[in-house]
Design a protein around this motif. Structure first.
Motif, mmCIF file in Angstrom:
data_model
loop_
_atom_site.group_PDB
_atom_site.id
_atom_site.type_symbol
_atom_site.label_atom_id
_atom_site.label_comp_id
_atom_site.label_asym_id
_atom_site.label_seq_id
_atom_site.Cartn_x
_atom_site.Cartn_y
_atom_site.Cartn_z
ATOM 1 N N GLY A 147 0.808 -1.207 0.000
ATOM 2 C CA GLY A 147 0.000 0.000 0.000
ATOM 3 C C GLY A 147 0.838 1.251 0.000
ATOM 4 O O GLY A 147 2.020 1.238 -0.377
ATOM 5 N N TRP A 148 0.240 2.348 0.465
ATOM 6 C CA TRP A 148 0.871 3.662 0.428
ATOM 7 C C TRP A 148 0.595 4.435 1.703
ATOM 8 O O TRP A 148 -0.475 4.308 2.294
ATOM 9 N N GLY A 149 1.566 5.252 2.095
ATOM 10 C CA GLY A 149 1.345 6.260 3.117
ATOM 11 C C GLY A 149 1.251 7.616 2.438
ATOM 12 O O GLY A 149 1.978 7.891 1.483
ATOM 13 N N TRP A 150 0.336 8.463 2.912
ATOM 14 C CA TRP A 150 0.078 9.731 2.216
ATOM 15 C C TRP A 150 -0.008 10.911 3.173
ATOM 16 O O TRP A 150 -0.537 10.792 4.285
ATOM 17 N N LEU A 151 0.478 12.047 2.688
ATOM 18 C CA LEU A 151 0.136 13.350 3.247
ATOM 19 C C LEU A 151 -0.805 13.996 2.255
ATOM 20 O O LEU A 151 -0.455 14.168 1.081
ATOM 21 N N GLY A 152 -2.006 14.323 2.704
ATOM 22 C CA GLY A 152 -3.004 14.901 1.812
ATOM 23 C C GLY A 152 -3.583 16.183 2.373
ATOM 24 O O GLY A 152 -3.396 16.518 3.548
ATOM 25 N N TYR A 153 -4.283 16.889 1.509
ATOM 26 C CA TYR A 153 -4.909 18.153 1.901
ATOM 27 C C TYR A 153 -6.417 17.991 1.917
ATOM 28 O O TYR A 153 -7.024 17.571 0.925
ATOM 29 N N GLY A 182 3.381 11.017 -1.333
ATOM 30 C CA GLY A 182 3.100 9.596 -1.174
ATOM 31 C C GLY A 182 4.369 8.806 -0.924
ATOM 32 O O GLY A 182 5.416 9.093 -1.516
ATOM 33 N N ILE A 183 4.282 7.815 -0.048
ATOM 34 C CA ILE A 183 5.379 6.874 0.185
ATOM 35 C C ILE A 183 4.900 5.486 -0.224
ATOM 36 O O ILE A 183 3.975 4.937 0.385
ATOM 37 N N ASP A 184 5.496 4.955 -1.253
ATOM 38 C CA ASP A 184 5.142 3.626 -1.768
ATOM 39 C C ASP A 184 5.764 2.570 -0.865
ATOM 40 O O ASP A 184 6.994 2.492 -0.753
ATOM 41 N N VAL A 185 4.949 1.754 -0.217
ATOM 42 C CA VAL A 185 5.483 0.708 0.649
ATOM 43 C C VAL A 185 5.190 -0.695 0.106
ATOM 44 O O VAL A 185 5.178 -1.679 0.854
#
Length: 223
Positions: A147-153, A182-185
């Motif tokens: 999955g992914w980790g995200w910083l979003g607005y 986004g951080i692709d994990v």
């Protein structure tokens, strides 16, 4: 922290498209804004080449196939097939969207601390940049499987927010947050270099984060 839970079937933007025969647009693999080896030692050239030219390319190709089948089904009024294509559109469309953002989120001249308006928003919503890093890193490492980790607005509430999305679920279509970082994990993003030690990869990736790109995204999202 948010998680990705829903998707509208056609919520796929086009970050790299080419006009095809007729009026249909065909997705294309975007060029990287740097060489495959430019992010070393944080991310190896081998990983970048495989990640971009193989994995991302596969999402693009499969998305085009799914959209062709969708167009055929729509022309026939075949609603059953339209519905059945939903998972392929979500997975491959999300993969294309996510990676198109990811490449621009990174830079050989990246790292350090954010500047400008996005730093002010980070300090407002997380207290400090270090708090953001800790929270987003923990969220990204904790993703189960891929999955992914995200910083979003969050445009409605004018706030930054951290989210974790499984598989290739695209952030905006599933949470309403506008993606900034986004951080692709997925293991293909780091395994050849970091093996199964995801925390080391997540901690290292901050060294190549392109804060100029993220600030530009924030300014565009917050208009």
């Amino acid at each position: 922290m948010l998680s990705c839970v829903k998707l509208t079937q056609r919520a796929v933007s086009r970050p790299g498209v080419l006009a095809a025969a007729g009026t249909r647009l065909k997705h294309t693999l975007p060029d990287l804004p740097y060489d495959y080896g430019a992010l070393e030692p944080t991310i190896s050239a081998e990983i970048m080449q495989l990640h971009h030219s193989k994995h991302h390319a596969t999402y693009v190709n499969n998305l085009n196939v799914a959209e062709e089948k969708l167009a055929e089904a729509q022309a026939k009024g075949d609603v059953t097939t339209e519905i059945a294509l939903g998972p392929a559109l979500k997975f491959n469309g999300g993969g294309h969207l996510n990676h198109s953002i990811f490449w621009t989120n990174l830079s050989p001249n990246g790292g350090g601390e954010p500047q400008g308006e996005v730093l002010a928003a980070i300090n407002r919503d997380f207290g400090s940049f270090e708090n953001l890093k800790k929270k987003m890193s923990a969220s990204s490492v904790a993703v189960q499987g891929s999955g992914w980790g995200w910083l979003g607005y969050d445009k409605e509430n004018n706030r930054l927010s951290i989210a974790a999305c499984p598989n290739q679920d695209p952030l905006q279509a599933t949470t309403g947050l506008i993606p900034l970082l986004g951080i692709d994990v997925w293991e293909h993003a780091y395994y050849l270099q970091y093996r199964n030690v995801r925390p080391d990869y997540v901690n290292a990736i901050w060294n190549v984060v392109n804060w100029e790109n993220i600030n530009e995204r924030f300014l565009a999202a917050s208009k």
